[in-house]
Design an enzyme around this catalytic site. Structure first.
Site, short mmCIF file in Angstrom:
data_model
loop_
_atom_site.label_atom_id
_atom_site.label_comp_id
_atom_site.label_asym_id
_atom_site.label_seq_id
_atom_site.Cartn_x
_atom_site.Cartn_y
_atom_site.Cartn_z
N ARG A 16 0.80 -1.23 0.00
CA ARG A 16 0.00 0.00 0.00
C ARG A 16 0.84 1.28 0.00
O ARG A 16 0.30 2.37 -0.18
CB ARG A 16 -0.96 -0.01 1.21
CG ARG A 16 -2.18 -0.85 0.96
CD ARG A 16 -3.01 -1.03 2.20
NE ARG A 16 -2.40 -1.98 3.12
CZ ARG A 16 -2.84 -2.21 4.36
NH1 ARG A 16 -3.86 -1.53 4.84
NH2 ARG A 16 -2.24 -3.10 5.12
N GLY A 80 3.21 -15.62 6.53
CA GLY A 80 2.49 -15.23 7.74
C GLY A 80 3.43 -14.91 8.89
O GLY A 80 4.62 -15.25 8.87
N GLY A 142 -6.45 -7.69 14.58
CA GLY A 142 -6.90 -8.91 15.26
C GLY A 142 -7.58 -8.51 16.57
O GLY A 142 -7.15 -7.58 17.24
N SER A 408 35.03 44.82 -6.12
CA SER A 408 33.84 44.21 -6.74
C SER A 408 34.15 43.68 -8.13
O SER A 408 35.07 44.16 -8.80
CB SER A 408 32.74 45.27 -6.88
OG SER A 408 32.35 45.68 -5.59
N ARG A 443 42.54 46.33 -15.82
CA ARG A 443 41.40 46.87 -16.57
C ARG A 443 41.86 47.45 -17.90
O ARG A 443 42.95 48.00 -17.99
CB ARG A 443 40.77 48.00 -15.80
CG ARG A 443 40.05 47.58 -14.57
CD ARG A 443 39.42 48.80 -13.96
NE ARG A 443 39.30 48.61 -12.54
CZ ARG A 443 39.47 49.56 -11.65
NH1 ARG A 443 39.79 50.79 -12.05
NH2 ARG A 443 39.34 49.30 -10.38
C1 UD1 Z 1 -1.02 -8.63 12.47
C2 UD1 Z 1 -1.70 -9.50 13.51
C3 UD1 Z 1 -2.96 -8.80 14.01
C4 UD1 Z 1 -2.59 -7.47 14.58
C5 UD1 Z 1 -1.81 -6.64 13.58
C6 UD1 Z 1 -1.25 -5.41 14.24
C7 UD1 Z 1 -1.26 -11.80 12.84
C8 UD1 Z 1 -1.81 -13.01 12.22
N1 UD1 Z 1 -2.07 -10.77 12.90
O1 UD1 Z 1 -1.90 -8.51 11.39
O2 UD1 Z 1 -3.60 -9.60 15.00
O3 UD1 Z 1 -3.75 -6.79 14.99
O4 UD1 Z 1 -0.70 -7.37 13.06
O5 UD1 Z 1 -0.69 -4.55 13.30
O6 UD1 Z 1 -0.12 -11.79 13.29
N2 UD1 Z 1 5.47 -10.07 8.17
C9 UD1 Z 1 6.57 -10.79 7.83
N3 UD1 Z 1 6.39 -11.97 7.20
C10 UD1 Z 1 5.18 -12.46 6.92
C11 UD1 Z 1 4.05 -11.72 7.28
C12 UD1 Z 1 4.23 -10.51 7.92
O7 UD1 Z 1 7.69 -10.37 8.08
O8 UD1 Z 1 5.11 -13.57 6.35
C13 UD1 Z 1 5.67 -8.78 8.85
C14 UD1 Z 1 5.14 -7.63 8.03
O9 UD1 Z 1 6.19 -7.11 7.21
C15 UD1 Z 1 4.73 -6.65 9.10
C16 UD1 Z 1 4.32 -7.54 10.26
O10 UD1 Z 1 4.91 -8.79 10.04
O11 UD1 Z 1 5.81 -5.82 9.53
C17 UD1 Z 1 2.81 -7.68 10.42
O12 UD1 Z 1 2.31 -8.29 9.25
P1 UD1 Z 1 0.93 -7.86 8.61
O13 UD1 Z 1 0.73 -8.65 7.38
O14 UD1 Z 1 0.83 -6.40 8.53
O15 UD1 Z 1 -0.08 -8.39 9.71
P2 UD1 Z 1 -1.54 -7.88 9.94
O16 UD1 Z 1 -2.42 -8.49 8.96
O17 UD1 Z 1 -1.54 -6.40 10.06
MG MG Z 2 -0.27 -4.78 9.39
#
Ligand code: UD1
Ligand code: MG
Length: 458
Positions: A16, A80, A142, A408, A443
């Site tokens: 985003r 994840g 979450g 100057s 000059r």
């Molecule tokens: C996550 C939480 C959610 C919480 C929110 C807060 C989970 C399943 N959910 O959701 O409960 O309210 O954060 O902001 O944890 N990242 C990785 N590798 C991955 C996935 C994510 O490094 O495979 C990192 C992302 O770069 C980011 C962070 O983890 O910095 C959070 O990931 P994001 O996908 O934003 O999680 P949310 O869906 O926001």
């Molecule tokens: Mg997030």
């Protein structure tokens, strides 16, 4: 080994942001977002700090050159948050203390909040403690599910929640303390049977509860702190809050900011007491400014060292310059890298300098270019003077001794020198060295043809 280590999740791309640069490297108030998270973790006593990197992994790694406490774990495919933390396992092999888990995109999180979270977690001998907040608009986060007695039961993601669960407004900040033993014994038990087919770190909450481990939530009062930055609108908002904190600290230490809302001072800038900063100034790059200075409207300063009692007038741009005490610059002057101005030097309007040293009390008051020059003390550089330092291939130096007066509209064709106490007459083009105590003048003699105009009209 330290008793607290940190894992910072930073493998995501940040779609985003709509950017060619990975999200966590976007700067806020002078630091990449991830550096704010690293600073908070360090200041809460965490070492090592493991960064889970994925998108633009090398760029994220090189943001911390030579930092012995930073380690990187590669998550090749983003499957994840649970999978991301599992990737940090090797970097924490043998560690059996408390693991602080943060995200790389929450730059407002303060070290005090983390310290409180760690203390709460330890005082209660918890296996897992999650930092939560109550939000008016919990959409996207979450939700934290509790039993009637307040005991945390599980965390459910927005996309998996029932309408009743969506009505809960206590949210998961994504920040946790977990005991390393519990974390790494259970991280592989997480499944991905959910709406996003991802391994959710949050599933560890229900696992802890099932195992009868102490699993707690610590609610933070300041919900702003846990704000995650997902787009440039949120980035601007986070940067505004960070600048507010920086400005507050400076004002508390005796710096006057005429309009703090419109003063842009980056992390790492130091300013002495009784210095006044007028609106719309941008000050960054680890600049140090002394006491009793005035920085007027719309000045931009980066990477400079400025002494006491200096006056930088409106609209000037200063880059990697060193100013001693009581120096006056501008308005509308441009000091480029390598400029060194000794005490009481005056640089006036529309003067540009680069790689020059100017001795005590010397002046270049108007419309001048000084590049690659060594200028002594008590020198006057007249209006419109130019050091012709570039022959189209190479740069050459100009050396001007103490007490010299340059009239100057003088051009100094480098390499060339003007000896101490000499005078260069206005309009002179200096092409050969001038000995000390001399007059240099080049000059074309003036010719007056009397009555010439009258004859023309006949
Ligand atoms: C996550 C939480 C959610 C919480 C929110 C807060 C989970 C399943 N959910 O959701 O409960 O309210 O954060 O902001 O944890 N990242 C990785 N590798 C991955 C996935 C994510 O490094 O495979 C990192 C992302 O770069 C980011 C962070 O983890 O910095 C959070 O990931 P994001 O996908 O934003 O999680 P949310 O869906 O926001
Ligand atoms: Mg997030």
């Amino acid at each position: 080994m330290n008793t607290v280590a940190a894992v910072i999740l930073a493998a995501g791309k940040g779609t985003r942001m709509k950017s060619g640069l990975v999200k966590v490297l976007h700067p806020a108030a002078g630091l990449p977002m991830i550096s704010w998270a690293v600073a908070a973790a360090r200041s809460a006593g965490a070492a090592p700090v493991v960064l889970v990197v994925g998108h633009q992994a090398d760029a994220v790694r090189t943001a911390f050159p030579g930092a012995a406490d930073i380690r990187c774990a590669l998550q090749e495919e983003q499957r994840g948050t649970g999978h991301a933390v599992a990737c940090a396992r090797n970097e924490l092999a043998g560690f059996n203390g408390t693991v602080l888990i943060l995200c790389g995109d929450t730059p407002l999180l303060r070290a005090e909040t983390l310290r409180d979270l760690i203390d709460f977690h330890r005082d209660n001998a918890a296996a897992l403690t999650v930092l939560t907040a109550v939000l008016d608009h919990p959409h996207g986060y979450g939700r934290v599910l509790r039993a009637a007695d307040g005991q945390v039961l599980r965390i459910v993601e927005q996309k998996d929640a029932t309408p009743e669960e969506l009505a809960i407004n206590e949210i998961n900040s994504g920040i946790y303390c977990m005991e390393a033993g519990f974390l790494f014994a259970n991280i592989d038990s997480i499944g991905c049977d959910n709406a996003q087919q991802e391994f959710y770190l949050t599933d560890l909450v229900s696992l802890a509860v099932k195992q009868g481990r102490v699993c707690l939530a610590r609610r933070t009062e300041d919900a702003d702190e846990i704000m995650g930055v997902n787009d440039r609108i949120q980035l601007a908002e986070a940067a505004r809050v960070l600048r507010g904190r920086i400005n507050h600290g400076l004002m508390s230490a005796g710096v006057s900011l005429v309009d703090p809302e419109h003063t842009y001072i980056d992390h790492g800038v130091r300013i002495g007491s009784d210095t006044l900063v007028q609106p719309n100034c941008t000050i960054g790059g680890a600049t140090v400014i002394g006491s009793g200075c005035t920085i007027e409207n719309g000045v931009s300063i980066s990477g400079c060292t400025i002494g006491d009692d200096c006056h930088i007038k409106a609209g000037s741009v200063l880059e990697s310059a060193v100013l001693h005490d009581a120096v006056s610059v501008g308005p509308m002057a441009h000091l480029r890298p390598g400029t060194v101005l000794k005490d009481h030097v005056k640089i006036g309007n529309f003067v540009e300098t680069k790689k020059i040293t100017m001795g005590e009390g010397s002046k270049a008051s108007h419309l001048t270019y000084l590049g690659d020059a060594e200028i002594g003390g008590n020198v006057n550089i007249g209006c419109g003077t130019i050091t012709c330092n570039y022959d189209g291939v190479n740069k050459h130096r100009t050396v001007i001794g103490d007490d010299v007066f340059i009239g100057s509209d003088v051009q100094l064709v480098a390499p060339v020198s003007v000896g101490r106490n000499s005078l260069v007459a206005a309009g002179t083009t200096v092409t050969v060295d001038v000995p000390p105590d001399s007059l240099a003048i080049s000059r074309v003699p003036q010719v007056n043809k009397e009555g010439w105009r009258l004859k023309k009209k006949q």
